[in-house]
Every structure is written in C-alpha cells, then in structure tokens.
Design a protein around this motif. Structure first.
Motif, short mmCIF file in Angstrom:
data_model
loop_
_atom_site.label_atom_id
_atom_site.label_comp_id
_atom_site.label_asym_id
_atom_site.label_seq_id
_atom_site.Cartn_x
_atom_site.Cartn_y
_atom_site.Cartn_z
N THR A 1 87.67 92.91 66.27
CA THR A 1 87.20 92.61 64.91
C THR A 1 88.01 91.49 64.28
OG1 THR A 1 86.50 94.90 64.60
CG2 THR A 1 86.79 93.58 62.61
N LEU A 2 87.30 90.56 63.64
CA LEU A 2 87.90 89.49 62.85
C LEU A 2 87.47 89.66 61.40
CD1 LEU A 2 87.19 86.43 65.16
CD2 LEU A 2 89.37 87.57 64.86
N GLU A 3 88.36 89.32 60.47
CA GLU A 3 88.04 89.42 59.05
C GLU A 3 87.92 88.03 58.44
OE1 GLU A 3 91.14 91.77 57.31
OE2 GLU A 3 90.03 93.64 57.62
N PHE A 4 87.03 87.91 57.45
CA PHE A 4 86.77 86.61 56.82
C PHE A 4 86.65 86.76 55.31
CE2 PHE A 4 85.40 86.30 61.15
CZ PHE A 4 85.74 85.02 61.54
N GLN A 5 86.96 85.69 54.61
CA GLN A 5 86.86 85.68 53.16
C GLN A 5 85.42 85.46 52.69
OE1 GLN A 5 89.75 82.57 52.29
NE2 GLN A 5 91.11 84.09 51.42
N SER A 6 84.60 84.83 53.52
CA SER A 6 83.23 84.51 53.08
C SER A 6 82.27 84.64 54.25
CB SER A 6 83.16 83.09 52.51
OG SER A 6 83.30 82.13 53.55
N ASP B 1 78.11 95.20 46.71
CA ASP B 1 79.50 95.56 46.94
C ASP B 1 79.59 97.08 46.95
OD1 ASP B 1 82.69 94.80 45.31
OD2 ASP B 1 82.19 95.90 47.12
N PRO B 2 79.23 97.73 48.05
CA PRO B 2 79.23 99.19 48.09
C PRO B 2 80.63 99.74 47.98
CG PRO B 2 78.91 98.31 50.29
CD PRO B 2 78.88 97.14 49.34
N ALA B 3 80.75 100.93 47.41
CA ALA B 3 82.07 101.56 47.29
C ALA B 3 82.55 101.97 48.67
CB ALA B 3 81.97 102.78 46.38
N GLY B 4 83.88 102.03 48.80
CA GLY B 4 84.44 102.47 50.07
C GLY B 4 85.44 101.48 50.61
N MET B 5 86.31 101.98 51.48
CA MET B 5 87.35 101.16 52.07
C MET B 5 86.99 100.84 53.50
SD MET B 5 89.51 100.82 49.63
CE MET B 5 90.97 100.24 50.47
N ASP B 6 87.50 99.71 53.99
CA ASP B 6 87.28 99.36 55.39
C ASP B 6 87.99 100.38 56.28
OD1 ASP B 6 87.52 95.77 54.87
OD2 ASP B 6 85.92 97.21 54.48
N ARG B 7 87.26 100.90 57.26
CA ARG B 7 87.85 101.90 58.15
C ARG B 7 88.21 101.32 59.50
NH1 ARG B 7 83.65 104.61 55.56
NH2 ARG B 7 84.32 106.28 54.17
N ASP B 8 87.91 100.06 59.70
CA ASP B 8 88.20 99.44 60.98
C ASP B 8 89.69 99.25 61.15
OD1 ASP B 8 88.34 96.87 62.90
OD2 ASP B 8 86.47 97.95 63.19
N GLY C 1 91.48 85.40 48.59
CA GLY C 1 92.52 86.14 49.30
C GLY C 1 92.03 87.36 50.03
N LYS C 2 90.97 87.99 49.57
CA LYS C 2 90.45 89.17 50.24
C LYS C 2 89.57 88.76 51.41
CE LYS C 2 90.51 92.00 46.05
NZ LYS C 2 89.71 92.84 45.12
N GLN C 3 89.46 89.65 52.38
CA GLN C 3 88.60 89.42 53.54
C GLN C 3 87.58 90.56 53.64
OE1 GLN C 3 92.15 89.23 54.26
NE2 GLN C 3 92.08 87.05 53.86
N PRO C 4 86.53 90.52 52.83
CA PRO C 4 85.58 91.65 52.81
C PRO C 4 84.60 91.65 53.98
CG PRO C 4 84.87 89.98 51.25
CD PRO C 4 86.20 89.51 51.80
#
Length: 290
Positions: A228-233, A20-27, A211-214
C-alpha cells in the motif's frame, strides 16, 4: 508555481467533492507515495516515446499483450471507502471494431498496450470519442483514437455515482479545443473520469495538499500479498497508478520486492543491535525516566 496557481482558477467548486466517511485507516504499514505536483503530463511522455519510434529508434521487442500478465491489479481507497478497483474481472479487452458494437454515449473506454500509458476516451456516439491527446482535447473516431490498441469499457472501474449519459457527453464536447495552459487535467484518464463523474478531484489542483494522505493505492502482488502507498490527492495517486501500468506488472513487483527486502533487512539489523545492546535506553526513556 505560477502555472499551478493559474490552474486553480479553472475549478468549479459546485462540483461535488469526494465524500469523507467517518473512520480511521486500518491498513498497516503503508508508505507515502510520490507527489506529482510539478510533473509533466504523462500523455506528453507518451508523445516523446512515440517520437522515438517514429525516428526508428531502437526499443525492445514487445510480447503479445496479455492483460493478466502485464496489468497491475489494484484498489484505491479514500479513507475506508473503495473508490476504484481493477481486478481479473475487469481485464478483458476487445478490438476497436468490437468496441464500437458495445459502446453507448457516455461510456468511458480505456485503451491499453504494453509499455504505454493507458489512454482513456469518452464515447459520444456516431463512432466518435472525445479525449485528451498530446495536451489538447480533441474529437476523433474511436478507431483512430485507439491507434491499433485493444480496449475495454471502463465504466465500472471507478465507483463514484456517474452523471447521466447526456451530461457526460456534453461535458466532453464542451471541452473540445481546450489545450496547453488552459487544460485542467493532467492526463486522459483524469479528463475522461471528470466528464463522467464531475468531481473536481480529477482536476489539476482540485485538492489542497495539506500534509494528510487520505488516499491509499493497494497493489496486489499475488499469493494474497499486497502493498500500500499513501497519497495526498487523487491526482497524485492516478499518476502513480498509470506509471505502474506503463512499466508493467513484472517491473512493479520487482520494484516493490526490492523495497520490501531492504525494509526487512533494516528491521533485522535493528533487532540485532537491540540484542547486542540490551541495556541501551531510548531518547524517550532518557528524557522521561518515570
């Protein structure tokens, strides 16, 4: 739901979780992907398609398979870390007989064909592979497992650190005979990748959907465009990625183009409404006049 809870007991929590690297999604502007928690194994869907062919059912004539034409180039990210990438350099395919001269024990092989889900196997030596096929982990000759499809060595697609070849082979052979409700993998790709990388994220229920989509699936549309699509898993993302491979590049681009066009039309309507009603106030402005 009971089956899903039962699957959780098959997890080995000594397996290394995804970093789980630090940082926020920039997409910018991603869409939330579909959750496949209650969906069937896509290998089961492949079995249904095969049964139609066996019964002589009608189906459209297939063109000669061209990876550059049919396959979807994409990247997978866990937060800011790229964990999977399929691009032009990874699309070359070989006949099963040619693959036998290239494979080493512990290698992953991906067999591909137009309008079918990719089929992944683990090469264990002596011309044999172990793979999840029709809801059972089986040991087969590579040429039989290919079912005439061309394939590629897929070791470089996922960017996780692999286990040693001996451990990969042992992981695969220890699961031979596992089937139906005892399975911990939803498809052949998840099984093969788990054998090589040992990560619980490839198993059914390996990650809690909270609830999160990492995870992000970035699909290349050509001309330096992507979506781009986001997913929970990771499990959900792999199911969507495999669905894209099954329907093919042209269908994926058409599907996404329709979505993007609808989104653009919606934005234009909102801008037009704003011009026609410049004095209108938002709900936030009404309740927070300061």
């Amino acid at each position: 739901m009971g089956n899903q809870v039962e699957k959780l007991t098959h997890l080995n929590y000594k397996e290394v979780p995804t970093a789980d690297p630090a940082g926020m999604d920039r997409d910018e502007g991603p869409r939330i992907g579909v959750s496949y928690i209650f969906s069937n194994d896509d290998d089961e869907l492949e079995q249904q398609q095969d049964s139609v062919h066996d019964l002589g059912g009608e189906h459209p004539a297939l063109q000669p398979y061209d990876p550059q034409l049919h396959e979807v180039e994409c990247s997978v990210y866990y937060r800011d870390e790229c964990i999977y990438q399929k691009s032009g350099g990874h699309l070359s395919t070989y006949t099963p007989e040619n693959l036998l001269n290239r494979c080493k024990p512990g290698d992953l092989v991906e067999f591909v064909c137009q309008a079918q889900y990719p089929h992944w196997v683990v090469y264990v030596g002596d011309f044999q592979v172990v793979h999840l096929h029709r809801l059972e982990v089986v040991n087969s000759f590579l040429t039989d497992a290919s079912q005439g499809r061309r394939g590629r060595i897929a070791n470089q697609l996922y960017r996780y650190k692999p286990l040693s070849p001996a451990v990969v082979v042992r992981n695969a052979l220890e699961q031979v005979g596992c089937k139906d409700r005892d399975l911990s993998w939803r498809n052949s790709e998840c099984f093969a990748a788990w054998c090589r990388y040992g990560k619980r994220e490839f198993k059914i229920g390996g990650e809690l959907r909270i609830g999160k989509q990492p995870y992000r699936l970035q699909i290349r549309l050509g001309d330096k465009r992507s979506h781009t699509l986001e997913f929970q898993s990771l499990e959900d993302l792999i199911m969507e990625k495999r669905r894209n491979d099954q329907i093919g590049r042209a269908a994926v681009i058409q599907e996404l183009s329709s979505h993007l066009q609808a989104a653009e039309e919606e934005e234009e309507e909102e801008e037009e409404d704003h011009h026609h009603h410049p004095g209108s106030r938002t709900a936030e402005e009404v309740y927070n006049p300061d």
